[in-house]
Design a protein around this motif. Structure first.
Motif, mmCIF file in Angstrom:
data_model
loop_
_atom_site.group_PDB
_atom_site.id
_atom_site.type_symbol
_atom_site.label_atom_id
_atom_site.label_comp_id
_atom_site.label_asym_id
_atom_site.label_seq_id
_atom_site.Cartn_x
_atom_site.Cartn_y
_atom_site.Cartn_z
ATOM 1 N N HIS A 69 -17.041 -6.247 -2.094
ATOM 2 C CA HIS A 69 -18.131 -6.257 -1.182
ATOM 3 C C HIS A 69 -18.090 -5.469 0.267
ATOM 4 C CE1 HIS A 69 -20.154 -9.990 -3.043
ATOM 5 N NE2 HIS A 69 -20.086 -8.958 -3.856
ATOM 6 N N PHE A 70 -16.936 -5.605 0.967
ATOM 7 C CA PHE A 70 -16.646 -4.936 2.336
ATOM 8 C C PHE A 70 -16.761 -3.530 2.141
ATOM 9 C CE2 PHE A 70 -13.603 -3.318 5.462
ATOM 10 C CZ PHE A 70 -14.366 -3.275 6.494
ATOM 11 N N ALA A 71 -15.796 -2.806 1.298
ATOM 12 C CA ALA A 71 -15.870 -1.360 1.175
ATOM 13 C C ALA A 71 -17.155 -0.674 0.748
ATOM 14 C CB ALA A 71 -14.806 -1.000 0.176
ATOM 15 N N VAL A 72 -17.669 -1.472 -0.305
ATOM 16 C CA VAL A 72 -19.196 -0.944 -0.640
ATOM 17 C C VAL A 72 -20.102 -0.964 0.490
ATOM 18 C CG1 VAL A 72 -20.725 -1.237 -2.425
ATOM 19 C CG2 VAL A 72 -18.669 -1.260 -3.119
ATOM 20 N N SER A 73 -20.464 -2.291 1.136
ATOM 21 C CA SER A 73 -21.134 -2.160 2.016
ATOM 22 C C SER A 73 -21.010 -1.397 3.190
ATOM 23 C CB SER A 73 -21.367 -3.814 2.682
ATOM 24 O OG SER A 73 -21.798 -4.636 1.682
ATOM 25 N N ARG A 74 -19.764 -1.359 3.613
ATOM 26 C CA ARG A 74 -19.159 -0.322 4.860
ATOM 27 C C ARG A 74 -19.797 1.169 4.376
ATOM 28 N NH1 ARG A 74 -13.107 0.148 6.158
ATOM 29 N NH2 ARG A 74 -13.159 0.630 4.168
ATOM 30 N N ALA A 75 -19.549 1.450 3.184
ATOM 31 C CA ALA A 75 -19.989 2.723 2.892
ATOM 32 C C ALA A 75 -21.396 2.994 2.722
ATOM 33 C CB ALA A 75 -19.347 3.303 1.311
ATOM 34 N N CYS A 76 -22.097 2.007 2.360
ATOM 35 C CA CYS A 76 -23.641 2.160 2.557
ATOM 36 C C CYS A 76 -24.353 2.039 3.963
ATOM 37 C CB CYS A 76 -24.324 0.947 1.780
ATOM 38 S SG CYS A 76 -23.673 0.907 -0.183
ATOM 39 N N LEU A 77 -23.615 1.344 4.697
ATOM 40 C CA LEU A 77 -23.996 1.438 6.137
ATOM 41 C C LEU A 77 -23.641 2.737 6.772
ATOM 42 C CD1 LEU A 77 -23.144 -2.260 7.197
ATOM 43 C CD2 LEU A 77 -25.297 -1.333 7.124
ATOM 44 N N GLY A 78 -22.561 3.319 6.272
ATOM 45 C CA GLY A 78 -21.998 4.522 6.977
ATOM 46 C C GLY A 78 -22.733 5.800 6.278
ATOM 47 N N ALA A 79 -23.314 5.626 5.176
ATOM 48 C CA ALA A 79 -24.406 6.665 4.763
ATOM 49 C C ALA A 79 -25.702 6.600 5.375
ATOM 50 C CB ALA A 79 -24.303 6.564 3.107
ATOM 51 N N GLY A 80 -25.971 5.512 6.274
ATOM 52 C CA GLY A 80 -27.375 5.308 6.771
ATOM 53 C C GLY A 80 -28.202 4.377 6.111
ATOM 54 N N PHE A 81 -27.859 3.452 5.124
ATOM 55 C CA PHE A 81 -28.939 2.756 4.314
ATOM 56 C C PHE A 81 -28.612 1.091 4.703
ATOM 57 C CE2 PHE A 81 -28.193 6.383 1.722
ATOM 58 C CZ PHE A 81 -29.453 6.698 1.560
ATOM 59 N N ILE B 142 -29.952 -0.660 -0.199
ATOM 60 C CA ILE B 142 -28.814 -0.725 -1.133
ATOM 61 C C ILE B 142 -28.590 -2.304 -1.616
ATOM 62 C CG2 ILE B 142 -26.877 -0.029 -2.162
ATOM 63 C CD1 ILE B 142 -27.173 2.462 -0.466
ATOM 64 N N LEU B 143 -28.573 -2.738 -2.653
ATOM 65 C CA LEU B 143 -27.972 -4.044 -3.029
ATOM 66 C C LEU B 143 -26.675 -3.693 -3.759
ATOM 67 C CD1 LEU B 143 -30.943 -5.245 -5.522
ATOM 68 C CD2 LEU B 143 -30.902 -5.076 -2.874
ATOM 69 N N ASN B 144 -25.673 -4.465 -2.802
ATOM 70 C CA ASN B 144 -24.352 -4.342 -3.501
ATOM 71 C C ASN B 144 -24.134 -5.756 -4.285
ATOM 72 O OD1 ASN B 144 -21.769 -4.536 -3.455
ATOM 73 N ND2 ASN B 144 -21.284 -4.610 -1.223
ATOM 74 N N LEU B 145 -24.109 -5.480 -5.525
ATOM 75 C CA LEU B 145 -23.735 -6.364 -6.588
ATOM 76 C C LEU B 145 -22.501 -6.225 -7.242
ATOM 77 C CD1 LEU B 145 -27.505 -6.329 -8.264
ATOM 78 C CD2 LEU B 145 -26.661 -7.632 -5.937
ATOM 79 N N THR B 146 -21.783 -5.844 -6.406
ATOM 80 C CA THR B 146 -20.120 -5.355 -7.103
ATOM 81 C C THR B 146 -19.402 -6.980 -6.944
ATOM 82 O OG1 THR B 146 -19.289 -5.087 -4.824
ATOM 83 C CG2 THR B 146 -20.120 -3.016 -6.277
ATOM 84 N N ASN B 147 -18.282 -7.048 -7.242
ATOM 85 C CA ASN B 147 -17.487 -8.014 -7.270
ATOM 86 C C ASN B 147 -17.047 -8.410 -5.628
ATOM 87 O OD1 ASN B 147 -16.547 -6.242 -9.594
ATOM 88 N ND2 ASN B 147 -16.779 -8.424 -10.355
#
Ligand SMILES: NC(=O)c1ccc[n+]([C@@H]2O[C@H](COP(=O)([O-])OP(=O)(O)OC[C@H]3O[C@@H](n4cnc5c(N)ncnc54)[C@H](O)[C@@H]3O)[C@@H](O)[C@H]2O)c1
Length: 367
Positions: free
Chosen positions: A76-88, A67-72
């Motif tokens: 970054h932290f909340a989105v990356s944490r959620a992605c890792l938490g979902a196994g990606f 997953i590419l986190n291209l948010t502001n």
């Protein structure tokens, strides 16, 4: 097929899509943005599948997707944490996070889940950076002693930035750019190269100023930092949105100077200016000799706006390394260290680094 998903489809996402178009075996298998209008405009333009929520995106992705986190930056932290938490696995735009506490939490989370996370910029894997790295390894300038790197973007408050638009119509997010500041936004472009070549930083001494303009009271618009590497190398890095546009890097060695003028252009010429004496003068060759790698390098994109960079280089290298069971060049350790140095450059004081990483292996075509 390499499976890639995107969260955040604003200005920079179009640059990624233009870059991924160079790779036939990349499948963009899902896109999410919490701005429904932007999501629709982007997915219609590129003909991509959109997900109505972040959880719906996660549920739709194949195992092992990146997953590419291209948010502001603030997201970054909340989105990356959620992605890792979902196994990606995650590739985040820069800066990785706005605090080291958050960066360390991602590092720990990724390690515990046996996942990889990385941070932009990808230009460290590009032709210009790799050509400079090759010249350094091959003793072209003798022993490197000092580096001057400039990331000045001109007097941006007077530019018509309110009318800048990406290919699919996203407005340049000037409010967020000025609030984040040119140092956090841009220092990584050269810090990433320096850390790749010279390894970890020992400490940073920086100074910043808010010189004003239409964006007064936002983050500082000027910074200058002296960066001391554990290897003994010393670099001075300047960022501003005040001084005339200047993106050059010069590496001064005991045999001459390596110079490159365009940080955001993968194809920028790299030159060696030999130093010699002429009668009673000390001279550095004014034109220099252009240095080239011997074989093909990587796919290139055409210039769009200020950049001619292949934004897919990092994600592609990451996916290749993961499928080979190797650690990506843009590793979690490197992301953590780059983030710590970037935050220190923006801090306007002296900071000793607490993280470390190993120098980056050159790309196979730059050996
Ligand atoms: N603008 C540039 O030229 C440029 C170049 C290189 C890198 N970057 C970096 O790329 C990142 C994004 O910048 P941008 O210019 O594309 O910004 P942008 O504001 O144009 O786009 C960000 C998008 O992310 C979405 N978003 C924000 N938080 C979200 C969340 N929690 N969940 C889902 N979607 C969310 C927003 O709605 C927006 O569409 C930043 O880290 C920036 O530093 C920007």
């Amino acid at each position: 097929m390499r499976d890639v998903a995107i969260i955040g489809c604003g200005f920079v996402a179009d640059l990624y899509l233009r870059s991924f178009a160079l790779y036939r075996d990349v499948k963009i298998c899902g896109v999410f943005d919490h701005d429904a209008d932007r999501l629709k405009a982007f997915c219609n333009y590129w003909n991509l599948p959109s997900a109505p929520t972040q959880d719906a995106l996660f549920a739709s992705l194949p195992k092992g997707a990146l997953i590419l986190n291209l948010t502001n930056p603030g997201e970054h932290f909340a989105v990356s944490r959620a992605c890792l938490g979902a196994g990606f696995h995650v590739f985040s735009e820069k800066p990785l996070t706005l605090t080291m506490k958050d960066a360390r939490a991602l590092h720990t989370q990724a390690q515990a889940a046996n996942l990889h996370f990385a941070t932009a910029p990808s230009s460290v894997l590009g032709q210009a950076a790799q050509t400079l790295g090759h010249a350094l390894r091959n003793d072209t300038i003798g022993t490197p002693k000092l580096i001057y790197a400039e990331l000045d973007d001109g007097f941006i408050s007077q530019a018509p930035y309110k009318s800048w638009k990406s290919e699919s119509g996203a407005a340049w997010p000037y409010g967020d750019e000025f609030a984040t500041g040119c140092t956090l936004e841009h220092a990584g472009y050269y810090l990433s190269w320096l850390i790749a070549w010279f390894g970890p930083v020992a400490f940073v001494t920086s100074a910043t100023a808010s010189l004003g303009g239409a964006y007064a009271n936002k983050a500082p618009d000027f910074s200058t930092a002296t960066i001391y590497f554990k290897s003994g190398m010393v670099a001075r890095l300047t960022t501003s949105i005040i001084a005339s546009h200047d993106h050059q890097i010069r590496i001064f060695g005991d045999k001459g100077v390596l110079a490159m003028k365009r940080a955001w252009d993968n194809s920028a010429p790299v030159r060696f200016h030999r130093r010699f004496t002429l009668r009673r003068k000390l001279v550095e060759h004014p034109l220099g000799k252009r240095l080239r790698l011997s074989g093909p390098t990587h796919p290139k994109v055409k210039r769009f706006g200020a950049a001619a960079m292949n934004f897919a280089l990092g994600p592609i290298e990451m996916l290749d390394a993961i499928s080979a069971g190797a650690t990506p060049r843009l590793s979690g350790d490197y992301a953590l260290h780059l983030n710590e140095v970037t935050l220190a450059v923006a801090a306007g004081d002296t900071q000793k680094m607490t993280t470390t990483c190993i120098p980056m292996e050159p790309m196979p075509w730059a050996l």
